[in-house]
Design a protein around this motif. Sequence first.
Motif, PDB file in Angstrom:
ATOM      1  N   ILE A 291       1.033  -1.166  -0.096  1.00 53.20           N
ATOM      2  CA  ILE A 291       0.390   0.246   0.465  1.00 53.20           C
ATOM      3  C   ILE A 291       0.894   1.521   0.350  1.00 53.20           C
ATOM      4  CG2 ILE A 291      -0.422  -0.243   2.530  1.00 53.20           C
ATOM      5  CD1 ILE A 291      -3.164   0.620   1.856  1.00 53.20           C
TER       6      ILE A 291
ATOM      7  N   SER B  24      -4.626  -8.320 -10.905  1.00 56.70           N
ATOM      8  CA  SER B  24      -4.572  -8.218  -9.322  1.00 56.70           C
ATOM      9  C   SER B  24      -5.915  -7.662  -8.879  1.00 56.70           C
ATOM     10  CB  SER B  24      -3.578  -7.205  -8.813  1.00 56.70           C
ATOM     11  OG  SER B  24      -4.613  -6.795  -7.826  1.00 56.70           O
TER      12      SER B  24
ATOM     13  N   ASN C 162      -4.802 -11.064  -2.692  1.00 60.19           N
ATOM     14  CA  ASN C 162      -3.162 -10.953  -2.682  1.00 60.19           C
ATOM     15  C   ASN C 162      -2.946 -12.183  -2.264  1.00 60.19           C
ATOM     16  OD1 ASN C 162      -5.276  -8.684  -1.796  1.00 60.19           O
ATOM     17  ND2 ASN C 162      -4.034  -7.981  -0.004  1.00 60.19           N
TER      18      ASN C 162
ATOM     19  N   SER D 206       6.619  -3.734   0.666  1.00 55.56           N
ATOM     20  CA  SER D 206       6.144  -5.057   1.087  1.00 55.56           C
ATOM     21  C   SER D 206       5.137  -4.806   1.298  1.00 55.56           C
ATOM     22  CB  SER D 206       7.135  -5.654   2.035  1.00 55.56           C
ATOM     23  OG  SER D 206       7.155  -4.795   2.960  1.00 55.56           O
TER      24      SER D 206
ATOM     25  N   VAL E 242       1.999  -7.039   3.477  1.00 55.63           N
ATOM     26  CA  VAL E 242       1.527  -6.772   4.477  1.00 55.63           C
ATOM     27  C   VAL E 242       2.263  -8.124   5.723  1.00 55.63           C
ATOM     28  CG1 VAL E 242      -1.016  -7.445   3.896  1.00 55.63           C
ATOM     29  CG2 VAL E 242      -0.140  -6.078   7.114  1.00 55.63           C
TER      30      VAL E 242
ATOM     31  N   ARG F  30       9.252  -7.235  10.304  1.00 57.74           N
ATOM     32  CA  ARG F  30       9.002  -6.265  11.984  1.00 57.74           C
ATOM     33  C   ARG F  30       9.311  -7.464  13.221  1.00 57.74           C
ATOM     34  NH1 ARG F  30       4.790  -2.970  10.665  1.00 57.74           N
ATOM     35  NH2 ARG F  30       5.828  -2.231   9.062  1.00 57.74           N
TER      36      ARG F  30
ATOM     37  N   ARG G 181      -9.080  -9.363   4.744  1.00 61.21           N
ATOM     38  CA  ARG G 181      -8.225  -9.550   3.115  1.00 61.21           C
ATOM     39  C   ARG G 181      -8.203 -10.976   3.489  1.00 61.21           C
ATOM     40  NH1 ARG G 181      -8.269  -4.759   2.819  1.00 61.21           N
ATOM     41  NH2 ARG G 181      -6.405  -3.379   2.027  1.00 61.21           N
TER      42      ARG G 181
ATOM     43  N   PRO H 165      -2.208   4.680   6.107  1.00 60.66           N
ATOM     44  CA  PRO H 165      -3.611   4.513   4.926  1.00 60.66           C
ATOM     45  C   PRO H 165      -3.822   2.546   5.278  1.00 60.66           C
ATOM     46  CG  PRO H 165      -1.842   4.114   3.917  1.00 60.66           C
ATOM     47  CD  PRO H 165      -1.251   5.102   4.934  1.00 60.66           C
ATOM     48  N   ASP H 166      -5.541   2.505   5.689  1.00 60.52           N
ATOM     49  CA  ASP H 166      -5.640   1.456   5.604  1.00 60.52           C
ATOM     50  C   ASP H 166      -6.494   0.575   4.015  1.00 60.52           C
ATOM     51  OD1 ASP H 166      -6.298   0.359   8.121  1.00 60.52           O
ATOM     52  OD2 ASP H 166      -8.325   2.026   8.670  1.00 60.52           O
TER      53      ASP H 166
ATOM     54  N   LYS I 177     -11.989  -7.199   0.469  1.00 56.23           N
ATOM     55  CA  LYS I 177     -11.008  -7.452  -0.894  1.00 56.23           C
ATOM     56  C   LYS I 177     -11.056  -8.788  -0.470  1.00 56.23           C
ATOM     57  CE  LYS I 177      -7.065  -6.170  -2.427  1.00 56.23           C
ATOM     58  NZ  LYS I 177      -5.654  -5.448  -3.371  1.00 56.23           N
TER      59      LYS I 177
HETATM   60  O1  GFB Z   1      -0.072  -6.123   1.946  1.00 59.33           O
HETATM   61  P1  GFB Z   1      -1.145  -4.286   2.158  1.00 59.33           P
HETATM   62  O2  GFB Z   1       0.002  -3.594   1.388  1.00 59.33           O
HETATM   63  O3  GFB Z   1      -2.049  -4.923   0.322  1.00 59.33           O
HETATM   64  O4  GFB Z   1      -1.654  -3.950   2.980  1.00 59.33           O
HETATM   65  P2  GFB Z   1      -3.166  -3.945   0.319  1.00 59.33           P
HETATM   66  C1  GFB Z   1      -2.619  -4.830   3.082  1.00 59.33           C
HETATM   67  C2  GFB Z   1      -3.318  -4.050   4.866  1.00 59.33           C
HETATM   68  O5  GFB Z   1      -2.488  -4.275   5.542  1.00 59.33           O
HETATM   69  C3  GFB Z   1      -3.543  -2.896   4.428  1.00 59.33           C
HETATM   70  C4  GFB Z   1      -2.303  -3.288   6.417  1.00 59.33           C
HETATM   71  O6  GFB Z   1      -4.790  -2.658   5.300  1.00 59.33           O
HETATM   72  C5  GFB Z   1      -2.658  -2.079   5.172  1.00 59.33           C
HETATM   73  O7  GFB Z   1      -2.613  -1.158   5.757  1.00 59.33           O
HETATM   74  N1  GFB Z   1      -0.920  -3.599   6.471  1.00 59.33           N
HETATM   75  C6  GFB Z   1      -0.194  -3.346   8.065  1.00 59.33           C
HETATM   76  C7  GFB Z   1      -0.006  -3.268   6.709  1.00 59.33           C
HETATM   77  N2  GFB Z   1       0.597  -3.216   8.520  1.00 59.33           N
HETATM   78  C8  GFB Z   1       1.251  -3.087   6.998  1.00 59.33           C
HETATM   79  C9  GFB Z   1       3.279  -3.116   7.103  1.00 59.33           C
HETATM   80  O8  GFB Z   1       3.907  -2.928   7.652  1.00 59.33           O
HETATM   81  N3  GFB Z   1       2.993  -3.316   5.493  1.00 59.33           N
HETATM   82  C10 GFB Z   1       1.719  -3.118   4.644  1.00 59.33           C
HETATM   83  N4  GFB Z   1       2.010  -3.210   2.429  1.00 59.33           N
HETATM   84  N5  GFB Z   1       0.742  -3.319   5.430  1.00 59.33           N
HETATM   85  C11 GFB Z   1      -2.115  -3.684  -2.097  1.00 59.33           C
HETATM   86  C12 GFB Z   1      -2.386  -2.913  -3.112  1.00 59.33           C
HETATM   87  O9  GFB Z   1      -3.585  -3.481  -1.283  1.00 59.33           O
HETATM   88  O10 GFB Z   1      -2.600  -5.236  -2.514  1.00 59.33           O
HETATM   89  C13 GFB Z   1      -1.579  -3.403  -4.409  1.00 59.33           C
HETATM   90  O11 GFB Z   1      -1.031  -2.254  -2.815  1.00 59.33           O
HETATM   91  C14 GFB Z   1      -2.310  -5.193  -4.822  1.00 59.33           C
HETATM   92  O12 GFB Z   1      -1.735  -2.248  -5.953  1.00 59.33           O
HETATM   93  C15 GFB Z   1      -1.759  -6.234  -3.604  1.00 59.33           C
HETATM   94  O13 GFB Z   1      -2.792  -5.470  -5.729  1.00 59.33           O
HETATM   95  C16 GFB Z   1      -2.782  -7.178  -3.756  1.00 59.33           C
HETATM   96  O14 GFB Z   1      -4.640  -4.909  -0.333  1.00 59.33           O
HETATM   97  O15 GFB Z   1      -3.850  -3.300   1.190  1.00 59.33           O
END
Ligand code: GFB
Length: 313
Positions: free
Chosen positions: A70, A108, A166, A179, A181, A188, A210, A269-270, A275
Amino acid sequence: MDHAASIYVAGHGGLVGAAILRALQDRGYPHLLTHRHATLDLTNQAAVNGFFATERPEYVFLAAAKVGGIHANDNYPADFIRDNLLIQTNVIDAAYRHGVKKLLFLGSSCIYPRHAPQPIPEEALLSGPLEPTNEWYAVAKIAGIKMCQAYRRQHGFSAIALMPTNLYGPGDNFHPTHSHVVPALMRRFHEAKEADLPEVVVWGTGQPLREFLHVDDLAEAACFLMECYDEERIINIGTGDELPIRVLATQVAEAVGYQGSIRFDATKPDGIPRKLVDTSRLLAMGWRPRIGLREGLASTYRWFLEHQEKFRR
Ligand code: GFB
């Protein structure tokens, strides 16, 4: 795909491409083509055309992409839209021009609108506004889907597009901020355990829902669909199970063996609130995921421990 076929896996250095390569090797395909970025820059159209003209792959798994979580999506919108548009345009067009028999494009679940019905059916594509944190990546992936469909309609090119939920697993990107989540939290929690820290911060409210699919399950689905699916309609791949990030964080902490507390930082951000993809079409074809989340987290952590030297800052 007959066993003598030459198969190009674009993006074999990444999470998805590496898993597809492993799955093809396990199935005994001997003619697998790969190139690192250093020897083939997929954003360079002339280089891509040269590769296809010389090596003449018959099947292509297009898993090369600029990806990130994200934070990376939100902060590098130009890189995400540019690299993905270039890579997929070059590869899909060259594949068609050089007589590839079939191409599989990885999309995706973030291509679906922020307020899509849940679980999200494939028909939700382009039915509403996108989630703002990843709309640049999503727009590029939607263009890739449309290219597959357009080349099929105009040229009869056999291109299929898969929409995985995801993903996580061995070979993931464990960068602290860029990276997704699962690897972000795994690293971490691991570092907090090593340093005996009393608390770990997790981004957002912990409430977003998720769905997480192990990348080896995705690779199995990709091989399955390359062999038996040939339609214009996109097809979802997921597990059917979702959980709040709050619960995921607890499960990652357990997998790592971290016993301190978890604090949520709601200034981060959330993203999209929920999804979950509707996989009824894929399930009706007989495919099932095999790796549960706890088992997948444990094996991913084992992989992390074996490779952690390369993740040191
Ligand atoms: O994995 P993530 O970045 O994918 O985040 P998205 C999923 C959720 O985990 C969000 C929370 O609500 C984040 O705020 N989160 C908590 C964290 N701690 C962390 C952290 O340390 N790192 C990350 N990354 N998230 C992605 C898209 O969105 O999904 C891409 O940005 C892609 O385009 C992927 O499609 C499948 O589901 O939010």
